[in-house]
Design a protein around this motif. Structure first.
Motif, PDB file in Angstrom:
ATOM      1  N   MET A   1       0.819  -1.137  -0.389  1.00 12.53           N
ATOM      2  CA  MET A   1       0.181  -0.038  -0.186  1.00 12.53           C
ATOM      3  C   MET A   1       0.965   1.262  -0.294  1.00 12.53           C
ATOM      4  N   ASN A  38      -4.654   1.280  -1.574  1.00 10.54           N
ATOM      5  CA  ASN A  38      -3.806  -0.348  -2.792  1.00 10.54           C
ATOM      6  C   ASN A  38      -4.446   0.051  -4.086  1.00 10.54           C
ATOM      7  N   ARG A  39      -5.846   0.053  -4.430  1.00  9.63           N
ATOM      8  CA  ARG A  39      -6.353   0.367  -5.466  1.00  9.63           C
ATOM      9  C   ARG A  39      -7.269   1.941  -5.355  1.00  9.63           C
ATOM     10  N   LEU A  41     -10.492   3.731  -7.635  1.00  9.62           N
ATOM     11  CA  LEU A  41     -11.286   4.103  -9.300  1.00  9.62           C
ATOM     12  C   LEU A  41     -11.744   5.192  -9.477  1.00  9.62           C
ATOM     13  N   GLN A  57     -15.029  -3.801  -5.883  1.00 10.17           N
ATOM     14  CA  GLN A  57     -13.440  -4.141  -6.042  1.00 10.17           C
ATOM     15  C   GLN A  57     -12.700  -3.760  -5.104  1.00 10.17           C
ATOM     16  N   ALA A  59     -11.733  -0.991  -3.777  1.00 10.16           N
ATOM     17  CA  ALA A  59     -10.493   0.323  -3.537  1.00 10.16           C
ATOM     18  C   ALA A  59     -11.083   0.764  -2.467  1.00 10.16           C
ATOM     19  N   GLN A  60      -9.714   1.290  -2.119  1.00 15.28           N
ATOM     20  CA  GLN A  60     -10.006   2.497  -1.324  1.00 15.28           C
ATOM     21  C   GLN A  60      -9.634   4.080  -1.245  1.00 15.28           C
ATOM     22  N   ARG A 244      -1.893   5.240 -13.611  1.00 18.20           N
ATOM     23  CA  ARG A 244      -0.805   4.622 -13.615  1.00 18.20           C
ATOM     24  C   ARG A 244       0.825   4.722 -14.244  1.00 18.20           C
ATOM     25  N   ILE A 254      -0.162  -0.045  -6.596  1.00 13.64           N
ATOM     26  CA  ILE A 254      -1.118   0.456  -7.079  1.00 13.64           C
ATOM     27  C   ILE A 254      -1.701   0.228  -7.775  1.00 13.64           C
ATOM     28  N   GLN A 255      -2.918  -0.718  -7.283  1.00 15.04           N
ATOM     29  CA  GLN A 255      -3.994  -1.103  -8.730  1.00 15.04           C
ATOM     30  C   GLN A 255      -5.288   0.758  -9.130  1.00 15.04           C
ATOM     31  N   VAL A 256      -4.588   0.920 -10.697  1.00 13.29           N
ATOM     32  CA  VAL A 256      -6.428   1.887 -11.039  1.00 13.29           C
ATOM     33  C   VAL A 256      -6.862   1.081 -11.319  1.00 13.29           C
ATOM     34  N   VAL A 257      -8.028   0.909 -11.872  1.00  8.74           N
ATOM     35  CA  VAL A 257      -9.611   0.301 -12.018  1.00  8.74           C
ATOM     36  C   VAL A 257     -10.343   1.749 -12.487  1.00  8.74           C
TER      37      VAL A 257
END
Length: 269
Positions: A1, A38-39, A41, A57, A59-60, A244, A254-257
Motif C-alpha cells: 500500500m 492499494n487500489r 477507482l 472492488q 478500492a480505498q 498508472r 497500486i492498482q488503478v481501475v
C-alpha cells in the motif's frame, strides 16, 4: 500500500490545482492524506453506483472529475443522498479526490481527450484562463481542425459515434461546411459567442439551452450538443492510464481501475 498523499501528488502532476477556476473545489474531499491505498477507482461522478463499485472492488480511494462536495455543507443528514453517501465512504475508509476545472484546462485533460475522440487536430487554445510571462497560455476548451470539410449532419454523426452517448442534438446554421471546430466539454454554452468570433464553423459542448441554440443560429455557426456525460466520460480511461504511468515506479504497488458501467442520466423515449 501507499499513502494517499503519494496519489494526490501524482494527480497534481497531471492536473495542477493552480489551473482550477476560483469557484471550483478540487483536491482531497474525503479522507486523510496519511491513509493507505492499494487500489483506486477512477470515475466521472461519485454516485451511489460508483461507491458500490468501490466497495465491490476493494478500492480505498475514488478519483473523480466532478467534486462530491461542491458547496459548503451546513448539515450532514444521512437520510439524504449526499449525507448517506458520505457516511458510507467514511464508514469504509474510502478517500475521495476530484480534478475538475484543473483537469478541463490541463494538457492531456478532458478537452484534449474530447478533441482527439471527435477527430480534431492542430489544437490551439480557446477561452484563455491564464497567460504567463513566457507566452504560454492556459485555456478552457480547444479549437482544432478536421482533416477535410464535412456537412454538419455528417459531423454530428461522427461525434455521436465517437462518444458514449445515445444521441446528439445539433443546430444546422445553413450550408456552411465544417472544418474549424471549437469545443468545451461539459456545459460550455456561455462560450458560443466566443467560438463564433474566433471563426469556428461548429461548436461542440453539452447542456445547450433553447436560446443558446437560437443565438448560435443567428451567428451562423453550427452547434453540436453531445451532452455533459458524453463530452466528459472519455477522460476516465485516459486519467486512469496517466495515473498508472505516474505511479508505476512507486514502491508498494497500486492498482488503478475504472468505472465502466455508469451511463448518462438522460435516455431516449
Amino acid at each position: 500500500m501507499v499513502k494517499c498523499q503519494v496519489i494526490l501528488d501524482a494527480l497534481e502532476r497531471i492536473a495542477p490545482r493552480h489551473l482550477a477556476e476560483e469557484w471550483d473545489n478540487p483536491g482531497l474531499l474525503v479522507g486523510s492524506p496519511a491513509q493507505e491505498v492499494n487500489r483506486i477507482l477512477v470515475a466521472l461522478d461519485v454516485s451511489d453506483h460508483v461507491v458500490h463499485q468501490a466497495l465491490e472492488q476493494g478500492a480505498q480511494m475514488i478519483i473523480a472529475h466532478h467534486p462530491l462536495i461542491f458547496r459548503p455543507l451546513k448539515k450532514l443528514r444521512t437520510d439524504l443522498p449526499l449525507g448517506h453517501r458520505l457516511s458510507v465512504l467514511l464508514k469504509h475508509d474510502i478517500a475521495v479526490a476530484a480534478a475538475h476545472t484543473n483537469l478541463d484546462i490541463a494538457q492531456g485533460g478532458v478537452n484534449d481527450v474530447l478533441a482527439e475522440a471527435i477527430g480534431l487536430s492542430k489544437l490551439s487554445s480557446f477561452v484563455i484562463t491564464a497567460q504567463h510571462e513566457d507566452g504560454a497560455v492556459e485555456s478552457m476548451g480547444r479549437i482544432g481542425c478536421l482533416p477535410s470539410p464535412m456537412t454538419i449532419r455528417d459531423f454530428a454523426l461522427q461525434v455521436r459515434q465517437a462518444l458514449p452517448t445515445q444521441h446528439v442534438r445539433f443546430v444546422d446554421a445553413g450550408a456552411r461546411p465544417v472544418r474549424k471546430v471549437a469545443l468545451c466539454s461539459g456545459a460550455g454554452a456561455e462560450f458560443i459567442g466566443k467560438a463564433a468570433a474566433l471563426g469556428a464553423d461548429a461548436y461542440v459542448t453539452g447542456d445547450v439551452k433553447y436560446h443558446d441554440a437560437q443565438h448560435a443560429a443567428e451567428l451562423g455557426m453550427h452547434v453540436i450538443d453531445a451532452g455533459h456525460f458524453g463530452t466528459e466520460f472519455p477522460v476516465v480511461e485516459q486519467l486512469a492510464a496517466r495515473l498508472r504511468q505516474e505511479l508505476a515506479e512507486v514502491p508498494g504497488g497500486i492498482q488503478v481501475v475504472t468505472d465502466r458501467s455508469s451511463r448518462d442520466f438522460f435516455e431516449l423515449a
